[in-house]
Design an enzyme around this catalytic site. Structure first.
Site, PDB file in Angstrom:
ATOM      1  N   ARG A  87       0.855  -1.187   0.000  1.00  0.00           N
ATOM      2  CA  ARG A  87       0.000   0.000   0.000  1.00  0.00           C
ATOM      3  C   ARG A  87       0.894   1.241   0.000  1.00  0.00           C
ATOM      4  NH1 ARG A  87      -3.113   3.104   4.642  1.00  0.00           N
ATOM      5  NH2 ARG A  87      -4.041   4.624   3.255  1.00  0.00           N
TER       6      ARG A  87
ATOM      7  N   HIS B  52      -2.967  10.929   0.430  1.00  0.00           N
ATOM      8  CA  HIS B  52      -2.520  10.753   1.820  1.00  0.00           C
ATOM      9  C   HIS B  52      -1.937  12.101   2.278  1.00  0.00           C
ATOM     10  CE1 HIS B  52      -1.269   7.470   4.877  1.00  0.00           C
ATOM     11  NE2 HIS B  52      -0.974   8.616   5.444  1.00  0.00           N
TER      12      HIS B  52
ATOM     13  N   GLU C 111      -7.867   8.589   5.855  1.00  0.00           N
ATOM     14  CA  GLU C 111      -8.195   9.247   7.120  1.00  0.00           C
ATOM     15  C   GLU C 111      -8.656  10.693   6.974  1.00  0.00           C
ATOM     16  OE1 GLU C 111      -4.903   8.947   9.797  1.00  0.00           O
ATOM     17  OE2 GLU C 111      -5.078   6.798   9.968  1.00  0.00           O
TER      18      GLU C 111
ATOM     19  N   ASN D  45      -8.121   2.136   9.383  1.00  0.00           N
ATOM     20  CA  ASN D  45      -6.865   2.336  10.116  1.00  0.00           C
ATOM     21  C   ASN D  45      -7.186   2.356  11.598  1.00  0.00           C
ATOM     22  OD1 ASN D  45      -5.691   2.672   7.642  1.00  0.00           O
ATOM     23  ND2 ASN D  45      -5.000   4.788   7.993  1.00  0.00           N
TER      24      ASN D  45
ATOM     25  N   TYR E  78      -5.279   2.199  15.602  1.00  0.00           N
ATOM     26  CA  TYR E  78      -4.054   2.152  16.412  1.00  0.00           C
ATOM     27  C   TYR E  78      -4.312   1.970  17.897  1.00  0.00           C
ATOM     28  CZ  TYR E  78      -1.282   3.710  12.393  1.00  0.00           C
ATOM     29  OH  TYR E  78      -0.668   3.775  11.170  1.00  0.00           O
TER      30      TYR E  78
ATOM     31  N   GLU F  19      -4.102   0.081   7.997  1.00  0.00           N
ATOM     32  CA  GLU F  19      -2.961   0.493   8.840  1.00  0.00           C
ATOM     33  C   GLU F  19      -3.180   0.006  10.258  1.00  0.00           C
ATOM     34  OE1 GLU F  19      -1.814   4.649   9.065  1.00  0.00           O
ATOM     35  OE2 GLU F  19      -2.092   4.867   6.896  1.00  0.00           O
TER      36      GLU F  19
HETATM   37  C1  GBH Z   1      -1.774   7.309  10.655  1.00  0.00           C
HETATM   38  O1  GBH Z   1      -2.720   8.098  11.326  1.00  0.00           O
HETATM   39  C2  GBH Z   1      -1.363   7.945   9.348  1.00  0.00           C
HETATM   40  O2  GBH Z   1      -2.178   7.480   8.284  1.00  0.00           O
HETATM   41  C3  GBH Z   1       0.079   7.714   8.987  1.00  0.00           C
HETATM   42  O3  GBH Z   1       0.452   8.562   7.937  1.00  0.00           O
HETATM   43  C4  GBH Z   1       0.942   7.935  10.207  1.00  0.00           C
HETATM   44  O4  GBH Z   1       2.305   7.842   9.929  1.00  0.00           O
HETATM   45  C5  GBH Z   1       0.530   6.904  11.236  1.00  0.00           C
HETATM   46  O5  GBH Z   1      -0.812   7.089  11.577  1.00  0.00           O
HETATM   47  C6  GBH Z   1       1.301   7.002  12.549  1.00  0.00           C
HETATM   48  O6  GBH Z   1       1.001   8.192  13.200  1.00  0.00           O
HETATM   49  O7  GBH Z   1      -0.081  14.277  18.063  1.00  0.00           O
HETATM   50  O8  GBH Z   1      -1.745  14.246  19.790  1.00  0.00           O
HETATM   51  O9  GBH Z   1      -2.051  15.648  17.837  1.00  0.00           O
HETATM   52  C7  GBH Z   1      -3.117   7.622  12.594  1.00  0.00           C
HETATM   53  C8  GBH Z   1      -4.025   8.578  13.319  1.00  0.00           C
HETATM   54  C9  GBH Z   1      -4.180  10.861  13.910  1.00  0.00           C
HETATM   55  C10 GBH Z   1      -2.684   9.507  15.079  1.00  0.00           C
HETATM   56  C11 GBH Z   1      -3.457  12.113  14.399  1.00  0.00           C
HETATM   57  C12 GBH Z   1      -1.961  10.730  15.584  1.00  0.00           C
HETATM   58  C13 GBH Z   1      -2.163  13.050  16.150  1.00  0.00           C
HETATM   59  C14 GBH Z   1      -2.346  13.093  17.637  1.00  0.00           C
HETATM   60  N1  GBH Z   1      -3.297   9.745  13.799  1.00  0.00           N
HETATM   61  N2  GBH Z   1      -2.872  11.856  15.673  1.00  0.00           N
HETATM   62  S1  GBH Z   1      -1.485  14.415  18.355  1.00  0.00           S
END
Ligand code: GBH
Length: 500
Positions: A95, A140, A185, A327, A329, A396
């Site tokens: 991807r 992206h 996202e 996605n 996490y 993801e």
């Molecule tokens: C993904 O987003 C992205 O698609 C990818 O590009 C990125 O590298 C990966 O996550 C890892 O971060 O710092 O407290 O403001 C995941 C969702 C949304 C998580 C924004 C981090 C920022 C929180 N992301 N969030 S903060």
């Protein structure tokens, strides 16, 4: 006594059995990257400027280590050799995302950059020659800067310009790319870009710009999907979907108020994009329309800050995804916001939910990312129940640290999350067809620069050659792909065993 023994045996049998679940034979595995995070070559051979080039060059103080993606992993020059790394890992698909400005330097489709077409053609051909399916994201987060000058995503005109860009991609690459994701996202780049100023273009239009952005993107997605359906699907035979990000939102307590707060939070954070596309009714979630309209009226706005779709738009967007890209996490616990909390208008005062993470959840190198595997399963079950068990592709999932090669905590994350995924498939009947590890290699982690590492490969950003070195998790993931199972005891020879 006998009863206790019986129960213990039963429990052990169950949990031992659970670990023996295998991924279904057709289940697809991959790894992911995104153009701005890995490519570099920011102004090479005709590429135009995008909003991340602009942000990192003019406001480097916003990036933790002051860095940028000018060179990043230098994938612009290394895409062909990287295919061998993907091949040795054994993935079914890769991807990656297209850089809009590399294809269309000014953002509009009247001027195509031949070097952009060449670059992606070579990479796609090399992937296919090595038996790896290209799984392509169109957007992206790297909007061409000239389109930002027009206001960016809050300007509804961008929806048509995106459809033009999608047309160029289908036309040039659709003979070989059969899996498309329009957007990665939406909630994250609209929120970061136009609500909290934590992503390019870093505006703070709290409670307003974020919804305009989301509205244009949903319309853009619908147009790109329908374009493929009417003009390309018959001849190219591929599928088009969207990737939506969501954590799991757990109620902070069993009180009905907290349960409602968590449900409102998931509807307004995730349902915001999932409901218009995947529900039978289409349009924004009813609770979202109702809450924002009410808050807007209370705040003295003459209409809701959430724009309205026409009935044609609702119909165009409803059902406009051939699979559900997810996605995921981490997890949050939500409670109702106390009176007087926050500064309206804002997304969170609209939702009325205050979400946070438990102090004893295992941390990562990213402040927002805690290891909560059970939340993954709950989210998958929620999607199954809410949207009639759509085909989900996990596009993801991953863990950040500081870049250690013996990355036991990343291995723990993947094993635990994949175990929950197996339970969701085998015990809950969730229709999940694929999984993607974020990330193939360490890369430019947006506002955190190179300080937070998600890769299966370590990348040395101080070395001009950007050498890639497999981490311990690379071997573990490779073993999962080869055996279709999670095996906590597996340990590659070249590393000391992890203790779990
Ligand atoms: C993904 O987003 C992205 O698609 C990818 O590009 C990125 O590298 C990966 O996550 C890892 O971060 O710092 O407290 O403001 C995941 C969702 C949304 C998580 C924004 C981090 C920022 C929180 N992301 N969030 S903060």
């Amino acid at each position: 006594m006998r009863l206790i023994l019986y129960i213990t045996t039963l429990l052990c049998a169950c949990s031992c059995y659970a670990q023996e679940y295998a991924f279904p034979p057709n289940f697809q595995f991959g790894v992911a990257t995104a153009a701005y995070q890995v490519e570099g070559g920011w102004n090479s051979s005709g590429k135009g400027e995008n909003i991340w080039d602009r942000l990192t060059h003019t406001r480097s103080e916003l990036i933790t280590d002051g860095s940028n993606g000018d060179i990043a992993c230098d994938t612009y020059n290394k895409a062909i050799e990287d295919v061998q790394l993907l091949k040795s890992l054994g993935v079914d698909f890769y991807r990656f995302s297209f850089s809009w400005s590399r294809i269309l330097p000014t953002g509009t489709a009247n001027k195509i950059n031949p070097d952009g077409i060449r670059y992606y053609n070579e990479m796609i051909d090399e992937l296919l020659a090595n038996g790896i399916k290209p799984f392509a994201t169109m957007y992206h987060w790297d909007l061409p800067q000239p389109l930002q000058e027009l206001g960016g995503w809050p300007n509804s005109v961008i929806a048509d310009l995106f459809a033009d860009y999608a047309n160029v991609l289908y036309e040039n690459f659709g003979d070989r790319i059969k899996d498309w994701i329009t957007f990665n996202e939406v909630g994250v780049f609209c929120g970061g870009g136009y609500e909290s100023a934590s992503m390019a273009p870093a505006y703070n239009g709290a409670g307003f710009g974020v919804y305009l952005c989301g509205h244009t993107v949903l319309r853009a997605h619908g147009k790109a999907y329908r374009l493929y359906e009417s003009k390309y699907k018959a001849s190219q035979g591929g599928r088009v979907g969207i990737t939506i990000d969501s954590g799991w939102y757990e109620p902070a307590s069993e009180s009905p108020v907290d349960i409602e707060a968590a449900e409102t939070a998931i509807q307004m954070g995730f349902g915001w994009f999932a409901h218009p596309i995947f529900s039978t009714d289409g349009d924004y979630p009813p609770v979202m329309k109702q809450r924002i309209a009410q808050k807007s009226a209370e705040e003295g706005f003459s209409r809701s800050r959430l724009p309205e779709f026409t009935s044609e738009e609702i119909a165009e967007i409803r059902g406009s995804s051939d699979f559900f890209g997810l996605n995921h996490y981490t997890t949050n616990r939500c409670t109702i916001i106390p009176d007087g909390w926050g500064t309206p208008p804002s997304q969170w005062t609209d939702a009325g939910a205050l979400c946070s993470q438990d102090a004893d959840w295992e941390p990562s190198a990213s402040s927002w990312l805690k290891v909560v595997p059970w939340g993954f399963r709950k989210l998958l079950v929620w999607i199954k129940n809410e949207y009639n068990n759509p085909e989900v592709v996990v596009t993801e999932n991953g863990f950040s640290d500081r870049g250690e090669l013996r990355d036991c905590r990343r291995i723990n994350y993947y094993n635990s999350y994949l175990e929950q995924l197996l339970k969701a498939i085998h015990e809950d009947g969730c229709n999940v067809s694929g999984y993607t590890a974020w990330s193939f290699m360490d890369n430019f982690e947006w506002m955190r620069g190179f300080t937070e590492r998600f890769g299966l490969y370590y990348v040395d950003f101080n070395d001009p050659n950007r050498p890639r070195t497999p981490k311990m998790s690379y071997y573990v993931y490779k073993n999962i792909l080869a055996t279709k199972r999670v095996d906590w005891k597996y340990s590659p020879d070249s590393f000391d065993e992890c203790e779990f």
